[in-house]
Design a protein around this motif. Structure first.
Motif, PDB file in Angstrom:
ATOM      1  N   ALA A  74       0.824  -1.212   0.000  1.00  0.00           N
ATOM      2  CA  ALA A  74       0.000   0.000   0.000  1.00  0.00           C
ATOM      3  C   ALA A  74       0.855   1.258   0.000  1.00  0.00           C
ATOM      4  CB  ALA A  74      -0.924  -0.005   1.214  1.00  0.00           C
ATOM      5  N   ALA A  75       1.884   1.274   0.826  1.00  0.00           N
ATOM      6  CA  ALA A  75       2.729   2.470   0.935  1.00  0.00           C
ATOM      7  C   ALA A  75       3.713   2.582  -0.223  1.00  0.00           C
ATOM      8  CB  ALA A  75       3.479   2.447   2.266  1.00  0.00           C
ATOM      9  N   GLY A  76       4.217   1.436  -0.688  1.00  0.00           N
ATOM     10  CA  GLY A  76       5.180   1.450  -1.785  1.00  0.00           C
ATOM     11  C   GLY A  76       6.536   1.990  -1.400  1.00  0.00           C
ATOM     12  N   LYS A  77       6.829   1.977  -0.113  1.00  0.00           N
ATOM     13  CA  LYS A  77       8.118   2.504   0.342  1.00  0.00           C
ATOM     14  C   LYS A  77       8.487   1.828   1.666  1.00  0.00           C
ATOM     15  CE  LYS A  77       6.545   6.673   0.270  1.00  0.00           C
ATOM     16  NZ  LYS A  77       6.455   8.159   0.378  1.00  0.00           N
ATOM     17  N   PRO A  78       9.760   1.855   2.040  1.00  0.00           N
ATOM     18  CA  PRO A  78      10.205   1.166   3.265  1.00  0.00           C
ATOM     19  C   PRO A  78       9.748   1.874   4.534  1.00  0.00           C
ATOM     20  CG  PRO A  78      12.036   2.302   2.238  1.00  0.00           C
ATOM     21  CD  PRO A  78      10.896   2.408   1.280  1.00  0.00           C
ATOM     22  N   PHE A  79       9.719   1.109   5.604  1.00  0.00           N
ATOM     23  CA  PHE A  79       9.256   1.598   6.895  1.00  0.00           C
ATOM     24  C   PHE A  79      10.395   1.680   7.900  1.00  0.00           C
ATOM     25  CE2 PHE A  79       5.324   0.472   4.957  1.00  0.00           C
ATOM     26  CZ  PHE A  79       4.373   1.298   5.539  1.00  0.00           C
ATOM     27  N   ALA A  80      10.275   2.653   8.809  1.00  0.00           N
ATOM     28  CA  ALA A  80      11.197   2.767   9.934  1.00  0.00           C
ATOM     29  C   ALA A  80      10.687   1.960  11.127  1.00  0.00           C
ATOM     30  CB  ALA A  80      11.384   4.223  10.331  1.00  0.00           C
ATOM     31  N   ARG A  81       9.362   1.983  11.328  1.00  0.00           N
ATOM     32  CA  ARG A  81       8.768   1.281  12.462  1.00  0.00           C
ATOM     33  C   ARG A  81       7.380   0.779  12.090  1.00  0.00           C
ATOM     34  NH1 ARG A  81       9.267   1.719  18.518  1.00  0.00           N
ATOM     35  NH2 ARG A  81       7.492   0.509  19.271  1.00  0.00           N
ATOM     36  N   VAL A  82       7.068  -0.437  12.568  1.00  0.00           N
ATOM     37  CA  VAL A  82       5.726  -1.000  12.421  1.00  0.00           C
ATOM     38  C   VAL A  82       5.356  -1.698  13.725  1.00  0.00           C
ATOM     39  CG1 VAL A  82       4.254  -2.652  11.228  1.00  0.00           C
ATOM     40  CG2 VAL A  82       5.924  -1.315   9.918  1.00  0.00           C
ATOM     41  N   ASP A  83       4.179  -1.372  14.249  1.00  0.00           N
ATOM     42  CA  ASP A  83       3.606  -2.079  15.388  1.00  0.00           C
ATOM     43  C   ASP A  83       2.400  -2.863  14.898  1.00  0.00           C
ATOM     44  OD1 ASP A  83       4.961  -1.249  18.010  1.00  0.00           O
ATOM     45  OD2 ASP A  83       4.627   0.692  17.052  1.00  0.00           O
ATOM     46  N   ARG A  92      15.929  -6.514   2.791  1.00  0.00           N
ATOM     47  CA  ARG A  92      15.461  -5.454   3.692  1.00  0.00           C
ATOM     48  C   ARG A  92      14.694  -4.364   2.955  1.00  0.00           C
ATOM     49  NH1 ARG A  92      17.081  -7.341   8.287  1.00  0.00           N
ATOM     50  NH2 ARG A  92      19.130  -8.354   8.482  1.00  0.00           N
ATOM     51  N   ALA A  93      13.900  -4.801   1.948  1.00  0.00           N
ATOM     52  CA  ALA A  93      13.071  -3.861   1.188  1.00  0.00           C
ATOM     53  C   ALA A  93      12.002  -3.218   2.054  1.00  0.00           C
ATOM     54  CB  ALA A  93      12.421  -4.579   0.011  1.00  0.00           C
ATOM     55  N   TRP A  94      11.557  -3.918   3.100  1.00  0.00           N
ATOM     56  CA  TRP A  94      10.514  -3.365   3.977  1.00  0.00           C
ATOM     57  C   TRP A  94      11.063  -2.293   4.897  1.00  0.00           C
ATOM     58  CZ3 TRP A  94       7.863  -8.560   5.798  1.00  0.00           C
ATOM     59  CH2 TRP A  94       7.132  -9.089   4.715  1.00  0.00           C
ATOM     60  N   GLY A  95      12.377  -2.205   5.022  1.00  0.00           N
ATOM     61  CA  GLY A  95      13.002  -1.204   5.877  1.00  0.00           C
ATOM     62  C   GLY A  95      14.409  -1.620   6.242  1.00  0.00           C
ATOM     63  N   ILE A 124       5.222   3.651  10.276  1.00  0.00           N
ATOM     64  CA  ILE A 124       5.792   4.950   9.944  1.00  0.00           C
ATOM     65  C   ILE A 124       6.903   4.707   8.934  1.00  0.00           C
ATOM     66  CG2 ILE A 124       6.926   7.039  10.792  1.00  0.00           C
ATOM     67  CD1 ILE A 124       5.802   6.376  13.568  1.00  0.00           C
ATOM     68  N   THR A 125       6.776   5.278   7.746  1.00  0.00           N
ATOM     69  CA  THR A 125       7.772   5.065   6.707  1.00  0.00           C
ATOM     70  C   THR A 125       9.062   5.804   7.038  1.00  0.00           C
ATOM     71  OG1 THR A 125       7.013   6.945   5.384  1.00  0.00           O
ATOM     72  CG2 THR A 125       5.968   4.811   4.954  1.00  0.00           C
ATOM     73  N   GLU A 126      10.091   5.478   6.303  1.00  0.00           N
ATOM     74  CA  GLU A 126      11.388   6.108   6.554  1.00  0.00           C
ATOM     75  C   GLU A 126      11.342   7.617   6.298  1.00  0.00           C
ATOM     76  OE1 GLU A 126      14.184   3.931   4.209  1.00  0.00           O
ATOM     77  OE2 GLU A 126      14.290   2.256   5.633  1.00  0.00           O
ATOM     78  N   ARG A 144       2.554   8.038   7.814  1.00  0.00           N
ATOM     79  CA  ARG A 144       1.899   7.055   8.681  1.00  0.00           C
ATOM     80  C   ARG A 144       0.853   6.273   7.876  1.00  0.00           C
ATOM     81  NH1 ARG A 144       2.647   7.628  14.229  1.00  0.00           N
ATOM     82  NH2 ARG A 144       3.915   9.437  14.800  1.00  0.00           N
ATOM     83  N   TRP A 145       0.931   4.941   8.007  1.00  0.00           N
ATOM     84  CA  TRP A 145       0.017   4.063   7.293  1.00  0.00           C
ATOM     85  C   TRP A 145      -0.561   3.034   8.257  1.00  0.00           C
ATOM     86  CZ3 TRP A 145      -1.214   3.989   1.985  1.00  0.00           C
ATOM     87  CH2 TRP A 145      -0.537   4.929   1.205  1.00  0.00           C
ATOM     88  N   ARG A 146      -1.768   2.569   7.930  1.00  0.00           N
ATOM     89  CA  ARG A 146      -2.382   1.496   8.710  1.00  0.00           C
ATOM     90  C   ARG A 146      -2.971   0.461   7.755  1.00  0.00           C
ATOM     91  NH1 ARG A 146      -5.669   4.202  12.056  1.00  0.00           N
ATOM     92  NH2 ARG A 146      -7.433   4.215  10.624  1.00  0.00           N
ATOM     93  N   ALA A 147      -2.709  -0.809   8.048  1.00  0.00           N
ATOM     94  CA  ALA A 147      -3.281  -1.917   7.281  1.00  0.00           C
ATOM     95  C   ALA A 147      -3.983  -2.853   8.253  1.00  0.00           C
ATOM     96  CB  ALA A 147      -2.197  -2.671   6.510  1.00  0.00           C
ATOM     97  N   THR A 148      -5.238  -3.173   7.961  1.00  0.00           N
ATOM     98  CA  THR A 148      -6.030  -4.029   8.835  1.00  0.00           C
ATOM     99  C   THR A 148      -6.391  -5.323   8.122  1.00  0.00           C
ATOM    100  OG1 THR A 148      -6.972  -2.104   9.949  1.00  0.00           O
ATOM    101  CG2 THR A 148      -8.140  -4.182  10.212  1.00  0.00           C
ATOM    102  N   LEU A 149      -6.295  -6.417   8.857  1.00  0.00           N
ATOM    103  CA  LEU A 149      -6.608  -7.748   8.342  1.00  0.00           C
ATOM    104  C   LEU A 149      -7.567  -8.405   9.324  1.00  0.00           C
ATOM    105  CD1 LEU A 149      -3.895 -10.345   7.248  1.00  0.00           C
ATOM    106  CD2 LEU A 149      -5.727 -10.978   8.799  1.00  0.00           C
ATOM    107  N   SER A 150      -8.651  -8.990   8.821  1.00  0.00           N
ATOM    108  CA  SER A 150      -9.626  -9.613   9.716  1.00  0.00           C
ATOM    109  C   SER A 150     -10.278 -10.806   9.041  1.00  0.00           C
ATOM    110  CB  SER A 150     -10.697  -8.598  10.142  1.00  0.00           C
ATOM    111  OG  SER A 150     -11.444  -8.161   9.018  1.00  0.00           O
ATOM    112  N   ALA A 151     -10.876 -11.664   9.858  1.00  0.00           N
ATOM    113  CA  ALA A 151     -11.601 -12.822   9.339  1.00  0.00           C
ATOM    114  C   ALA A 151     -12.578 -13.318  10.391  1.00  0.00           C
ATOM    115  CB  ALA A 151     -10.641 -13.943   8.941  1.00  0.00           C
ATOM    116  N   GLN A 152     -13.675 -13.892   9.922  1.00  0.00           N
ATOM    117  CA  GLN A 152     -14.633 -14.549  10.791  1.00  0.00           C
ATOM    118  C   GLN A 152     -14.258 -16.023  10.908  1.00  0.00           C
ATOM    119  OE1 GLN A 152     -17.230 -12.931  12.463  1.00  0.00           O
ATOM    120  NE2 GLN A 152     -16.145 -11.131  11.666  1.00  0.00           N
TER     121      GLN A 152
END
Length: 388
Positions: free
Chosen positions: A147-156, A247-250, A314-316, A320-328
């Motif tokens: 979604a962001a198309g760029k590396p991240f510094a931090r992800v929680d 380390r493409a994700w960051g 948080i990208t480098e 700020r981006w958020r991705a949500t994943l859910s399932a029943q």
């Protein structure tokens, strides 16, 4: 020659996988395990045209014979530290693709050291952890990055909602890991290394605080969080993905996982309650505490079972981006059966792909976007947004 072999088909998760494959009219399937009458009964119930195979996990010859007669193995026979090596070894040698639901760092580290090179040579794609460990973490991180198309510094990664059962197999696996770590300092040292599943565990970037897997803290804009008991494994899988991807994700990605407890004093109290429960689960004396632990753990088959996790990044360059994943459905049972089955089908679809690369991989690196698309069309919901 069958397309998919379900090894451990007579167990609870194995039966759920077989039932799922039957419900979607999957290609040819073999049900495998030790008990011929039970396997035959399941075969007759799900699809009389399926085959059965008899193999004990300790019998390397029988396991090899089983593996040579299939294209993809789904194995749910655990704990993998005790029963998994012969299956991975045979798949790596004979170029047979493989998925499991392993959540055991020592076993996976040993498998990488022993079988990664053989799998690369044969073209076998060995993809552990294709259940609730660790698909939401790893594919969720992939979804955030796409979604962001760029590396991240931090992800929680935060577990927002979780209602469902924890299987006895998960407890047994945590027992095996705990016992191994208490008995062997080298295993304990590797277990607590944030990069323990990287190709080279010694080369990950040193990031202050990354070593603390289980902690109570407050995250701005989210609330109080406590330990997520799967984080000590899931975070290593995500970091292995990042390492395999160059380390493409960051370059210095600070990735952690936690369980949302809420806001205010009540949220803080719940967070400390999660910390206490996690300590009990991973305590070296867990064998004596197991009856108590099992009483308080959620049971499978609960009405309205579901889960939702969110990756807050948080990208480098500061976005700020958020991705949500859910399932029943029960995450450790029905949803895991779907994730395992779709991983195997994804591997079948790409067996002749020119870019196929063997080795001990991860959901994100071995299955990638095609798997994400499969999950999204089979009951898993993905949402992404920029939040600043």
């Amino acid at each position: 020659m069958s397309d998919i072999t379900v090894y451990g088909a007579t167990g609870l998760v194995g039966q759920l996988v077989a039932r799922y494959l039957a419900s979607i009219d999957a290609p040819s399937v073999t049900l495998a395990g030790r008990n011929r009458p039970l396997l035959a009964a399941l075969r007759d119930e799900f699809n009389p045209h399926w085959d059965i195979a008899i193999a004990s996990a300790e019998d390397a010859t029988a396991v090899e014979r089983m593996v040579q007669r299939t294209r993809v193995v789904i194995t749910v026979v655990g704990p993998y530290t005790l029963y998994g090596d012969n299956v991975i070894a045979a798949c790596a040698e004979h170029g047979v693709d493989y998925v499991d639901l392993c959540g055991e760092v020592p076993f996976l580290r040993s498998s990488i050291d022993s079988h990664h090179a053989a799998a690369q040579s044969s073209g076998a794609r060995i993809i552990p952890s294709c259940g609730f460990d660790s698909v939401p973490s790893d594919i969720g991180m992939l979804n955030l990055f796409l979604a962001a198309g760029k590396p991240f510094a931090r992800v929680d990664m935060v577990v927002d909602k979780l209602k469902g059962g924890i299987s006895p197999g998960t407890i047994d696996s945590s027992l095996q890991v705990s016992h191994a770590a208490h008995a062997d300092r080298d295993i304990a040292r590797n277990l607590h290394n944030p990069y323990s599943l990287d190709p080279d565990p010694k080369t990950g970037p040193r990031l202050e605080g990354l070593q603390r897997d289980f902690e109570v803290r407050q995250i701005d804009g989210i609330g109080w969080v406590g330990p997520f008991f799967m984080s000590m494994f899931n975070t290593r899988v995500v970091r292995r993905s990042n390492a395999l991807l160059g380390r493409a994700w960051g370059t210095h990605l600070f990735y952690k996982e936690a369980w949302l407890a809420g806001s205010g004093l009540l949220g803080r109290a719940r967070a400390y309650g999660l910390a206490l429960a996690t300590k009990l689960l991973f305590d070296g004396t867990q064998s004596r505490l197991r009856p108590l632990v099992e009483k308080v753990l959620p049971k499978p088959g609960r009405e309205g079972a579901h889960f939702q996790v969110s990756h807050h990044g948080i990208t480098e360059d500061g976005q700020r981006w958020r991705a949500t994943l859910s399932a029943q459905g029960d995450p450790g049972y029905e949803v895991t059966a779907m994730m395992l089955s779709q991983a195997a089908l994804c591997l079948l679809d790409s067996r002749t792909a020119a870019e196929r690369t063997g080795g001990i991989l991860t959901p994100a690196t071995g299955l990638g976007e095609p798997y994400l698309k499969r999950l999204s069309t089979h009951g898993m919901n993905f949402n992404t947004e920029r939040v600043d």
